[in-house]
Design an enzyme around this catalytic site. Structure first.
Site, PDB file in Angstrom:
ATOM      1  N   VAL A  47       0.841  -1.197   0.000  1.00  0.00           N
ATOM      2  CA  VAL A  47       0.000   0.000   0.000  1.00  0.00           C
ATOM      3  C   VAL A  47       0.877   1.249   0.000  1.00  0.00           C
ATOM      4  O   VAL A  47       1.946   1.278   0.620  1.00  0.00           O
ATOM      5  CB  VAL A  47      -0.954  -0.003   1.225  1.00  0.00           C
ATOM      6  N   CYS A  48       0.438   2.266  -0.736  1.00  0.00           N
ATOM      7  CA  CYS A  48       1.091   3.585  -0.698  1.00  0.00           C
ATOM      8  C   CYS A  48      -0.014   4.630  -0.635  1.00  0.00           C
ATOM      9  O   CYS A  48      -1.056   4.398  -0.032  1.00  0.00           O
ATOM     10  CB  CYS A  48       2.010   3.774  -1.910  1.00  0.00           C
ATOM     11  N   GLY A  49       0.188   5.773  -1.250  1.00  0.00           N
ATOM     12  CA  GLY A  49      -0.846   6.802  -1.226  1.00  0.00           C
ATOM     13  C   GLY A  49      -1.996   6.499  -2.153  1.00  0.00           C
ATOM     14  O   GLY A  49      -3.166   6.669  -1.811  1.00  0.00           O
TER      15      GLY A  49
END
Length: 469
Positions: A427-429
């Site tokens: 997961v990231c932004g």
């Protein structure tokens, strides 16, 4: 007088061309390596570029001084700082300038102000329109010393140098800058998004007076407290910065008018490794990469952030082969890469991933899930590692409880921290950085890897439970 700002999104580089209409002479300040824009602007306005100025040895991109000079048949004079000493004096400069030196272009005069702190050799460039005032500088090209809402970071030369540079920066801010009046306009070398500062504002220019009043880094306080505040919360700097410093100090190679990477490789040639030790870089959108890709390839989707992340994660000792949908995008891809010193682009896969598919070669795939799917799995007790590859500040603002946090730029050095005995959801932004990280995990031999589409933006929008620091 003509003044043009050329801004490169992503790397957030600002460079400048100043022309004197009376004499037809022009100067370029802090050029990037892709120099066609400066040449075209000068030709369109009837100018000839006679001078090129570097404010300092840049860390985040390859400087274009030598490239521009070569493109113009070695006619312009390159001016670099005369304060670099044994370590940071650029040998390719035609003139090493100090305070008191000047460049005269008809009614335009450029002066120099030593402003150390971001780097020891850093100079500011003052611009005078002598038809209006001989004594008051209209513009300061502040390089990486002073930004809109910020000052340059002093920590790019390592722990031993950062405190000394921070104190030099204090003196530059409260002593050297004092010689300039409030009305002088400020044109910095970077805007918002650059990692050369901590909190650079979104506007592309300002004035000395406005910054004195509203830039928190220009608020007077005891020197030790000012330095401590400056160094607190400094973002992680990419490892390629050190390489760029050395390249720009010694002088980058000259590319010439033709970009590298023009060779086309058929799928059979790629499969038979006729590109030698080429690393395959897939610049297609993350969704297309997830659906099908060449096994072992790295996904950095084409866009303004490509050069920054290429610098973060790609090696400089291997040639590159590009996979993309449209060959007409290849000049843009290569331009992004050469800006950060990747000159070894060999070519691209002819026919794109479709040619690889129809040739019957093995395909890699990457899982994708929604935030709701991930939340359901975690709530049901499924054994799964959530790997968060965002920055420290993003993590602190809210993350998935129990997630493992490793900045995406550091993942290659920290694979051992990621469990191999259970699936990994990255997961990231929004999914861009997660796709890069996921492609590295797959290349490293992690079998069950999933990119969480929409990332933490989607997780928060769905009002799913979030933990904070």
């Amino acid at each position: 007088m003509l003044l043009e700002q050329r801004f490169v999104p992503g790397l957030a580089i600002a460079s400048y061309i100043v022309g004197d209409e009376q004499s037809g002479a022009a100067v370029v300040v802090d050029p990037t390596r892709d120099v066609d824009g400066y040449v075209d602007y000068a030709e369109h306005h009837g100018l000839h570029i006679t001078h090129i100025v570097e404010t300092h040895v840049h860390a985040d991109f390859v400087c274009g001084s030598r490239e521009l000079k070569a493109r113009l048949n070695d006619k312009p004079t390159i001016h670099c700082s005369g304060y670099g000493g044994d370590d940071w004096t650029q040998p390719y400069a035609d003139q090493h300038v100090k305070e008191g030196d000047s460049i005269e272009l008809g009614d335009v005069r450029l002066g120099f102000l030593h402003t150390p702190g971001h780097t020891a050799e850093h100079i500011g460039v003052t611009l005078y329109d002598t038809s209006r005032s001989e004594d008051t500088p209209w513009v300061l090209f502040s390089g990486d010393f002073l930004f809109v809402g910020d000052v340059g970071r002093p920590d790019l030369l390592g722990e031993d140098a950062k405190k000394e540079l921070a104190h030099q920066l204090y003196n530059s801010v409260f002593d050297r800058l004092g010689v300039l009046p409030d009305i002088t306009e400020v044109f910095p070398a970077h805007g918002a998004g650059s990692l050369c500062g901590k909190a650079i504002g979104s506007r592309r220019s300002s004035t000395i007076g406005y910054e004195r009043r509203y830039n928190s880094s220009l608020e007077e306080k005891p020197e030790d407290k000012w330095v401590a505040a400056l160094l607190e919360g400094m973002p992680l700097s990419p490892p390629y910065f050190k390489r760029m410093k050395q390249v720009n100090r010694d002088g980058p190679a000259i590319l010439g008018p033709e970009l590298p990477g023009q060779k086309r490789f058929a799928a059979k040639q790629v499969n038979e490794r006729l590109c030698g030790e080429c690393l395959t870089i897939d610049v297609r959108p993350k969704e297309a990469f997830a659906a099908a890709h060449i096994p072992g390839s790295i996904n950095i989707p084409l866009g303004q952030n490509l050069p920054t992340w290429a610098g973060w994660v790609l090696p400089y000792d291997r040639p590159k082969l590009i996979v993309l949908d449209d060959p007409s995008d290849m000049p843009q891809v290569v331009t992004h890469l050469v800006r950060v010193g990747f000159d070894d682009v060999e070519g691209y896969l002819e026919g794109g991933i479709g040619s690889w598919e129809t040739a019957g070669f093995e395909l890699g795939r990457l899982g994708a899930s929604s935030v709701h799917d991930l939340h359901h799995e975690l709530s049901s007790g499924a054994k799964r590692t959530v790997l968060d590859v965002r920055t420290d500040s993003e993590w602190d603002s809210g993350h998935i409880d129990g997630a493992l946090h490793i900045h995406g730029g550091e993942l290659q050095d920290r694979f051992s921290e990621v469990p191999r005995d259970k699936p990994v959801s990255v997961v990231c932004g929004s999914g861009y950085r997660a796709s890069i990280a996921s492609s590295f995990l797959k290349r490293e031999g992690f079998e069950d890897v999933t990119n969480v589409i929409g990332g933490m933006s989607a997780w928060k929008a769905a009002e799913l439970p979030t933990a904070k620091k």
